[in-house]
Write a protein that holds these residues in place. Structure first.
Motif, short mmCIF file in Angstrom:
data_model
loop_
_atom_site.label_atom_id
_atom_site.label_comp_id
_atom_site.label_asym_id
_atom_site.label_seq_id
_atom_site.Cartn_x
_atom_site.Cartn_y
_atom_site.Cartn_z
N SER A 110 0.82 -1.21 0.00
CA SER A 110 0.00 0.00 0.00
C SER A 110 0.86 1.27 0.00
CB SER A 110 -0.92 0.01 1.22
OG SER A 110 -1.79 -1.09 1.20
N VAL A 111 1.91 1.25 0.79
CA VAL A 111 2.80 2.42 0.82
C VAL A 111 3.48 2.58 -0.53
CG1 VAL A 111 4.93 3.33 1.84
CG2 VAL A 111 3.13 2.46 3.31
N ALA A 112 3.88 1.46 -1.14
CA ALA A 112 4.50 1.52 -2.47
C ALA A 112 3.52 2.09 -3.49
CB ALA A 112 4.97 0.15 -2.91
N VAL A 135 -6.00 8.23 -5.66
CA VAL A 135 -5.35 6.93 -5.51
C VAL A 135 -4.34 6.97 -4.36
CG1 VAL A 135 -3.81 5.27 -6.63
CG2 VAL A 135 -5.75 6.21 -7.89
N GLN A 136 -3.60 8.07 -4.26
CA GLN A 136 -2.61 8.19 -3.19
C GLN A 136 -3.31 8.19 -1.83
OE1 GLN A 136 -0.36 11.80 -3.14
NE2 GLN A 136 1.18 10.98 -1.74
N ILE A 137 -4.37 8.94 -1.69
CA ILE A 137 -5.08 9.00 -0.41
C ILE A 137 -5.68 7.64 -0.07
CG2 ILE A 137 -7.10 9.98 0.75
CD1 ILE A 137 -6.43 12.63 -0.74
N ALA A 138 -6.27 6.98 -1.08
CA ALA A 138 -6.85 5.65 -0.84
C ALA A 138 -5.77 4.66 -0.42
CB ALA A 138 -7.57 5.17 -2.09
N ALA A 139 -4.62 4.71 -1.07
CA ALA A 139 -3.52 3.80 -0.72
C ALA A 139 -3.01 4.07 0.69
CB ALA A 139 -2.40 3.92 -1.74
N LEU A 140 -2.96 5.33 1.08
CA LEU A 140 -2.52 5.66 2.44
C LEU A 140 -3.53 5.20 3.48
CD1 LEU A 140 -0.94 9.18 1.88
CD2 LEU A 140 0.25 7.04 2.41
N VAL A 141 -4.81 5.30 3.17
CA VAL A 141 -5.85 4.81 4.09
C VAL A 141 -5.73 3.30 4.24
CG1 VAL A 141 -8.34 4.49 4.36
CG2 VAL A 141 -7.44 6.73 3.72
N VAL A 142 -5.56 2.61 3.12
CA VAL A 142 -5.40 1.15 3.17
C VAL A 142 -4.13 0.79 3.94
CG1 VAL A 142 -4.97 -0.90 1.74
CG2 VAL A 142 -6.75 0.73 1.08
N LEU A 184 -2.54 -0.91 11.32
CA LEU A 184 -3.30 -1.18 12.53
C LEU A 184 -3.50 -2.68 12.72
CD1 LEU A 184 -4.84 0.00 14.94
CD2 LEU A 184 -6.86 0.13 13.47
N ALA A 185 -3.80 -3.38 11.63
CA ALA A 185 -3.96 -4.83 11.70
C ALA A 185 -2.65 -5.51 12.10
CB ALA A 185 -4.45 -5.38 10.37
N THR A 186 -1.55 -5.03 11.55
CA THR A 186 -0.24 -5.60 11.90
C THR A 186 0.03 -5.44 13.39
OG1 THR A 186 0.65 -5.09 9.70
CG2 THR A 186 2.24 -5.48 11.46
N LEU A 187 -0.18 -4.25 13.90
CA LEU A 187 0.05 -4.01 15.32
C LEU A 187 -0.89 -4.84 16.19
CD1 LEU A 187 0.62 -0.15 15.29
CD2 LEU A 187 2.34 -1.96 15.54
N THR A 188 -2.13 -4.99 15.75
CA THR A 188 -3.10 -5.78 16.50
C THR A 188 -2.67 -7.24 16.56
OG1 THR A 188 -4.89 -4.30 15.85
CG2 THR A 188 -5.52 -6.50 16.61
N TYR A 189 -2.29 -7.82 15.43
CA TYR A 189 -1.88 -9.22 15.41
C TYR A 189 -0.59 -9.45 16.18
CZ TYR A 189 -5.54 -10.51 12.13
OH TYR A 189 -6.75 -10.75 11.55
#
Length: 157
Positions: A91-93, A109-116, A122-127
């Protein structure tokens, strides 16, 4: 095309391959543990009443169940964290690639990619947090009490 774009592309491909290989390895470990658990059941039946054989089967089962704890409780959270981290990376790429262009579409597209990317982060930190909590709080399999009881029975006899 700039050479940095090729390097970034190869890096993303390498990251994706690494995550897929990690997940496949961990899934293979789970399958091996399931086969080992079945083998332990068969060995227990073959041991009959022989205490030496039963003790060796107990040791084998202890090793299996300690590894099975990780594979069944902590492992899935770590695999999920790895997938989510790959999502963040991709997503960052995509956001960086979209930033190279001008116009409303590139901005959207940039804003959508940053949101994703934020959602995946957040999911990474949660897991990762869940894996740490489970590793720290879930009790390990221990046969210490059963060994102590068996030793008491042996000394009484």
């Amino acid at each position: 095309m700039d050479s940095w774009a090729v390097v970034v592309g190869l890096g993303l491909l390498a990251a994706a391959i690494a995550v897929i290989a990690f997940v496949r390895y961990r899934q293979g470990e789970t399958a091996t543990l399931q086969r080992d658990a079945a083998l332990a059941r068969e060995l227990r039946e073959l041991a009959g009443g022989d205490e030496v054989r039963l003790a060796s089967v107990d040791e084998f089962e202890l090793a299996i169940y300690q590894r099975l704890f990780y594979a069944s409780v902590v492992g899935p959270r770590i695999r999920s964290a790895a997938w989510a981290l790959l999502g963040v990376t991709l997503s960052v790429a995509a956001a960086v690639a979209a930033a190279a262009g001008d116009g409303v579409l590139h901005t959207v597209v940039q804003i959508a990619a940053l949101v994703v990317a934020a959602i995946f982060a957040l999911a990474t930190l949660t897991y990762v947090g869940m894996a740490i909590v489970h590793a720290a709080t879930t009790p390990r399999v221990s046969f210490a009490e059963s060994y102590a009881a068996a030793e008491e029975r042996a000394t009484e006899a």
